[in-house]
Enzyme design. Structure first.
Site, PDB file in Angstrom:
ATOM      1  CB  CYS A 117      -0.929   0.097   1.204  1.00  0.00           C
ATOM      2  SG  CYS A 117      -1.944  -1.339   1.468  1.00  0.00           S
ATOM      3  NE  ARG A 141       4.432   1.969  -0.584  1.00  0.00           N
ATOM      4  CZ  ARG A 141       5.499   1.550   0.063  1.00  0.00           C
ATOM      5  NH1 ARG A 141       6.687   1.717  -0.447  1.00  0.00           N
ATOM      6  NH2 ARG A 141       5.390   0.965   1.230  1.00  0.00           N
ATOM      7  CD1 TRP A 201      -0.384  -5.667  -3.739  1.00  0.00           C
ATOM      8  CD2 TRP A 201      -0.172  -6.471  -1.674  1.00  0.00           C
ATOM      9  NE1 TRP A 201       0.052  -6.971  -3.835  1.00  0.00           N
ATOM     10  CE2 TRP A 201       0.201  -7.486  -2.583  1.00  0.00           C
ATOM     11  CE3 TRP A 201      -0.116  -6.762  -0.308  1.00  0.00           C
ATOM     12  CZ2 TRP A 201       0.619  -8.748  -2.183  1.00  0.00           C
ATOM     13  CZ3 TRP A 201       0.301  -8.019   0.093  1.00  0.00           C
ATOM     14  CH2 TRP A 201       0.666  -8.997  -0.847  1.00  0.00           C
ATOM     15  CG  ASN A 260       1.914   0.502   4.074  1.00  0.00           C
ATOM     16  OD1 ASN A 260       1.606  -0.662   3.820  1.00  0.00           O
ATOM     17  ND2 ASN A 260       3.118   0.985   3.852  1.00  0.00           N
ATOM     18  N   GLY A 261       0.149  -1.521   6.330  1.00  0.00           N
ATOM     19  CA  GLY A 261       0.680  -2.491   7.283  1.00  0.00           C
ATOM     20  C   GLY A 261      -0.384  -3.525   7.598  1.00  0.00           C
ATOM     21  CD  GLU A 295      16.824 -10.721 -11.191  1.00  0.00           C
ATOM     22  OE1 GLU A 295      16.395 -11.384 -10.232  1.00  0.00           O
ATOM     23  OE2 GLU A 295      16.362  -9.610 -11.491  1.00  0.00           O
ATOM     24  CE  LYS A 346      13.106  -8.615 -12.691  1.00  0.00           C
ATOM     25  NZ  LYS A 346      14.030  -8.519 -11.623  1.00  0.00           N
ATOM     26  CD  GLU A 397       9.455  -9.433 -11.152  1.00  0.00           C
ATOM     27  OE1 GLU A 397       8.863  -9.094 -10.127  1.00  0.00           O
ATOM     28  OE2 GLU A 397      10.684  -9.261 -11.306  1.00  0.00           O
ATOM     29  CG  HIS A 419      20.370 -35.360 -11.444  1.00  0.00           C
ATOM     30  ND1 HIS A 419      20.867 -36.636 -11.289  1.00  0.00           N
ATOM     31  CD2 HIS A 419      21.447 -34.579 -11.741  1.00  0.00           C
ATOM     32  CE1 HIS A 419      22.178 -36.627 -11.451  1.00  0.00           C
ATOM     33  NE2 HIS A 419      22.556 -35.376 -11.722  1.00  0.00           N
ATOM     34  CE  LYS A 456      10.955  -1.009  -7.145  1.00  0.00           C
ATOM     35  NZ  LYS A 456      11.633  -1.948  -8.065  1.00  0.00           N
TER      36      LYS A 456
HETATM   37  C1  F6R Z   1      11.647  -8.539  -8.464  1.00  0.00           C
HETATM   38  C2  F6R Z   1      11.722  -7.652  -7.327  1.00  0.00           C
HETATM   39  C3  F6R Z   1      11.558  -8.236  -5.979  1.00  0.00           C
HETATM   40  C4  F6R Z   1      12.424  -7.485  -4.947  1.00  0.00           C
HETATM   41  C5  F6R Z   1      12.125  -7.997  -3.537  1.00  0.00           C
HETATM   42  C6  F6R Z   1      13.002  -7.330  -2.502  1.00  0.00           C
HETATM   43  O1  F6R Z   1      11.860  -7.859  -9.664  1.00  0.00           O
HETATM   44  O2  F6R Z   1      11.888  -6.474  -7.466  1.00  0.00           O
HETATM   45  O3  F6R Z   1      11.831  -9.602  -5.974  1.00  0.00           O
HETATM   46  O4  F6R Z   1      13.768  -7.666  -5.265  1.00  0.00           O
HETATM   47  O5  F6R Z   1      10.782  -7.774  -3.238  1.00  0.00           O
HETATM   48  O6  F6R Z   1      12.803  -5.944  -2.490  1.00  0.00           O
HETATM   49  P1  F6R Z   1      13.837  -4.981  -1.787  1.00  0.00           P
HETATM   50  O7  F6R Z   1      15.101  -5.039  -2.583  1.00  0.00           O
HETATM   51  O8  F6R Z   1      13.202  -3.629  -1.823  1.00  0.00           O
HETATM   52  O9  F6R Z   1      14.049  -5.492  -0.399  1.00  0.00           O
END
Ligand code: F6R
Length: 612
Positions: free
Chosen positions: A2, A27, A74, A100-101, A487, A491, A494, A510, A607
């Site tokens: 949020c 967010r 969120w 938020n929380g 990674e 990407k 998501e 395996h 985010k």
């Molecule tokens: C994926 C992504 C997330 C963040 C994760 C940690 O693209 O951005 O997997 O890396 O939520 O976020 P931070 O770095 O803000 O702790």
């Protein structure tokens, strides 16, 4: 997760609030709402869905209030709906709250308030807050200036969980109260106006001066003042911090999406993160750190702890720390680490990587390591973020604001910063000078090589057109390339919603090779010279079973074997992930665009993950 925004000043609050929400939408985007104090009392306008829906609400243009709070959600408790949207009011419509929380004991508080005659209209945990404030406000017989603050403080004393709260009251139309625990909140100081936001970029165009609130502290904002109180309601003083980010860095700047812009900002982000660390030819220094040879030699291990992409940066870090510094290194996801009863003591250095510095699991893991006596070091992109305030030491990536939900420039900046940290350790430990100098030289050349890689990687656009309708994609690598495979796979999942798996290439036989059938796409990364032949054999095994192959490499391979090869510049294998991830970032981006998806705001994601 949020996002919350607040404004108090002389301007009409509603456009400022909505503008702030639009910038915080990454967010969470399940619902949005604003509450302002109007001539006839509190007004609330909210709806499910995106922030832009607020523009269509009847009467939104008629709001004239110059104080207000706002929220983009969120969803955690209660599905996305109008009644579950914030802000929430108490039954008497005296207080309006955004939060938020997560309030963990909201059931208990709801029962308590229901017994006292309160009614609840939503399924949210938040709705207990305005009603609890109302309860304490009414119980308080003193009618002085601090009555509102006392009610908020008493209500917060009953809350368990995490919160960043903004609250306004129709009886106190000239002020707003904010407080926080384990959820982010910054206060922006303007000229005859003040702002609140979950993070800095949302209000960067209004001010560059910020106050940071610590857990359990309260602030009362008026047009001309911000007063701070500790948990005992004693008045405390705070200084503003200035931020160097400019407002333009939080704009799309001609790019179609933030993600694309951020991918192309990587040469600058890496250049800024390297900064002046190598200017002085002799030694690489971190002003913030004072590690000694004695301390580093005494370490039983280094732990990298993080989530998601940041954890993948830790995997690259492990390779460098072990090979360059000869210190045993482990990597763990924060949400697992904290419940594992990890073997950490005063001989362990725990490094926490977090772009936002606000990830709840990472913060909790950090607190645990401190309790166990370990030294803690934060690697973050946000100055003053929670993680940097908790850690013993903090070092910063200088990637600038990262707005797209999928992390790109923050990841590569984390990798380069960890590599520089390893050089710093290796120098203190007086280890192999040649290895150190070679790595230094390659780091300095990185920004140029990233520019080259970006040009070459445009070619994946064609490949994305071939595979965007696929259901499954596999990513393979060995050694450090396996971290890149992970990674790349994350990407793709998501932002394109294509199911993908990453495997150490040697592990395929395996089990997972059973899933390889005609036409399936396999993406491989090959940057480690001594593993080229092994990788080629593994790719041959999937080609035999009909796979389409994309190879990202800086090695001499027979390109005719594969459907597509992206040849990236050569560099030290410690930092090759910074180059090899770029074509994979662009591949995911183009696939997502081909599918017509919202690249910057993928479904179900936010985010900054400030819930556990
Ligand atoms: C994926 C992504 C997330 C963040 C994760 C940690 O693209 O951005 O997997 O890396 O939520 O976020 P931070 O770095 O803000 O702790």
């Amino acid at each position: 997760m949020c996002g919350i925004v607040g404004y108090i000043g002389n301007q009409k609050a509603s456009p400022i609030l909505i503008n702030g929400l639009l910038r915080l939408e990454y967010r969470g985007y399940d619902s949005a709402g604003i509450s302002t104090i109007e001539k006839n009392g509190l007004s609330i306008m909210k709806d499910k869905g995106r922030v832009k829906n607020l523009y269509n609400l009847e009467g939104i243009d008629n709001l004239t209030g110059t104080i207000g709070i706002a929220h983009t959600r969120w969803a955690t408790h209660g599905k996305p709906s109008q009644e579950n949207s914030h802000p929430h009011m108490d039954n008497s419509k005296t207080f309006s709250v955004v939060h938020n929380g997560i309030i963990e004991n909201y059931h208990e508080l709801r029962n308590f308030l229901t017994e006292k005659g309160y009614t609840f209209y939503s399924q949210t945990d938040t709705e207990v807050i305005p009603n609890l404030v109302h309860y304490y406000y009414n119980k308080d017989e003193k009618n002085d200036d601090l009555k509102f603050l006392r009610a908020v403080k008493n209500a917060c004393s009953d809350l368990k969980g995490s919160y960043a709260i903004e609250i306004i009251c129709k009886n106190h139309p000239n002020c707003m109260i904010v407080t926080r625990k384990d959820s982010p909140l910054v206060i922006g100081k303007g000229e005859n106006e003040n702002y609140i936001s979950s993070d800095i970029p949302a209000i960067l165009s209004f001010t560059k001066n910020f106050y940071l609130l610590d857990d359990f502290e309260f602030a009362i904002l008026t047009t001309n003042s911000v007063d701070f109180y500790n948990k005992n309601l004693e008045h405390i003083q705070k200084e503003t911090k200035s931020i160097e980010w400019n407002a333009a860095s939080a704009e799309k700047d001609g790019y179609e999406d933030f993600m694309l812009k951020e991918i192309y900002e990587q040469p600058t982000a890496i250049r800024e993160t390297i900064g002046a660390k190598f200017n002085d030819s002799s030694k690489c220094e971190f002003d913030e750190l004072n590690f000694t040879k004695e301390y580093l030699s005494s370490l039983n291990k280094i732990y990298f702890i993080a989530c998601g992409t940041a954890m993948h940066a830790g995997l690259v870090g492990k390779n460098i720390m072990e090979k360059l510094c000869k210190i045993p290194t482990e990597v763990d996801v924060a949400s697992e680490f904290r419940y594992r009863d990890p073997l950490v003591d005063n001989k362990t250095l725990c490094i926490f990587i977090s772009q936002s510095g606000e990830t709840a699991d990472t913060i909790a893991a950090l607190k645990l390591c401190k309790e166990k006596g370990a030294k803690t070091l934060a690697v973050s992109n946000v100055i003053g973020s929670s993680i940097t305030r908790e850690a013993d030491y903090s070092i910063y990536t200088h990637a600038g604001p990262e707005i797209a939900v999928a992390s790109t420039k923050a990841y590569t900046s984390q990798v380069v910063l960890v590599a520089i940290l390893a050089i710093y350790f290796a120098q203190i430990l007086e280890l192999d000078n040649k290895q150190i100098n070679d790595l230094k030289k390659d780091i300095i050349e990185l920004p140029k090589k990233i520019e080259e890689t970006l040009k070459i990687s445009e070619n994946v656009k064609g490949f994305s057109k071939k595979i965007y309708q696929e259901k499954d994609v596999f990513f393979l690598g060995r050694g450090v390339d396996e971290a890149v495979a992970k990674e790349g796979s994350l990407k793709l999942k998501e932002i394109s919603y294509i199911h993908s798996e990453s495997y150490p290439a040697g592990e395929l036989k395996h089990g997972p090779i059973a899933l390889i059938e005609n036409g399936i796409t396999v993406v491989s990364i090959i940057t480690e010279k001594h593993l080229v032949e092994k990788m080629i054999s593994n790719i041959q095994e999937v080609i035999t079973r009909g796979a389409k192959t994309l190879v990202i490499t800086n090695q001499n391979v027979d390109e005719n074997m594969f459907d597509m090869t992206i040849k990236i510049p050569e560099t030290n294998s410690f930092i090759s992930p910074i180059l090899s991830i770029i074509p994979l970032q662009l591949l995911s981006y183009y696939i997502s665009k081909e599918k017509g998806l919202d690249v910057d705001k993928p479904r179900n994601l936010a985010k900054s993950v400030t819930v556990e």
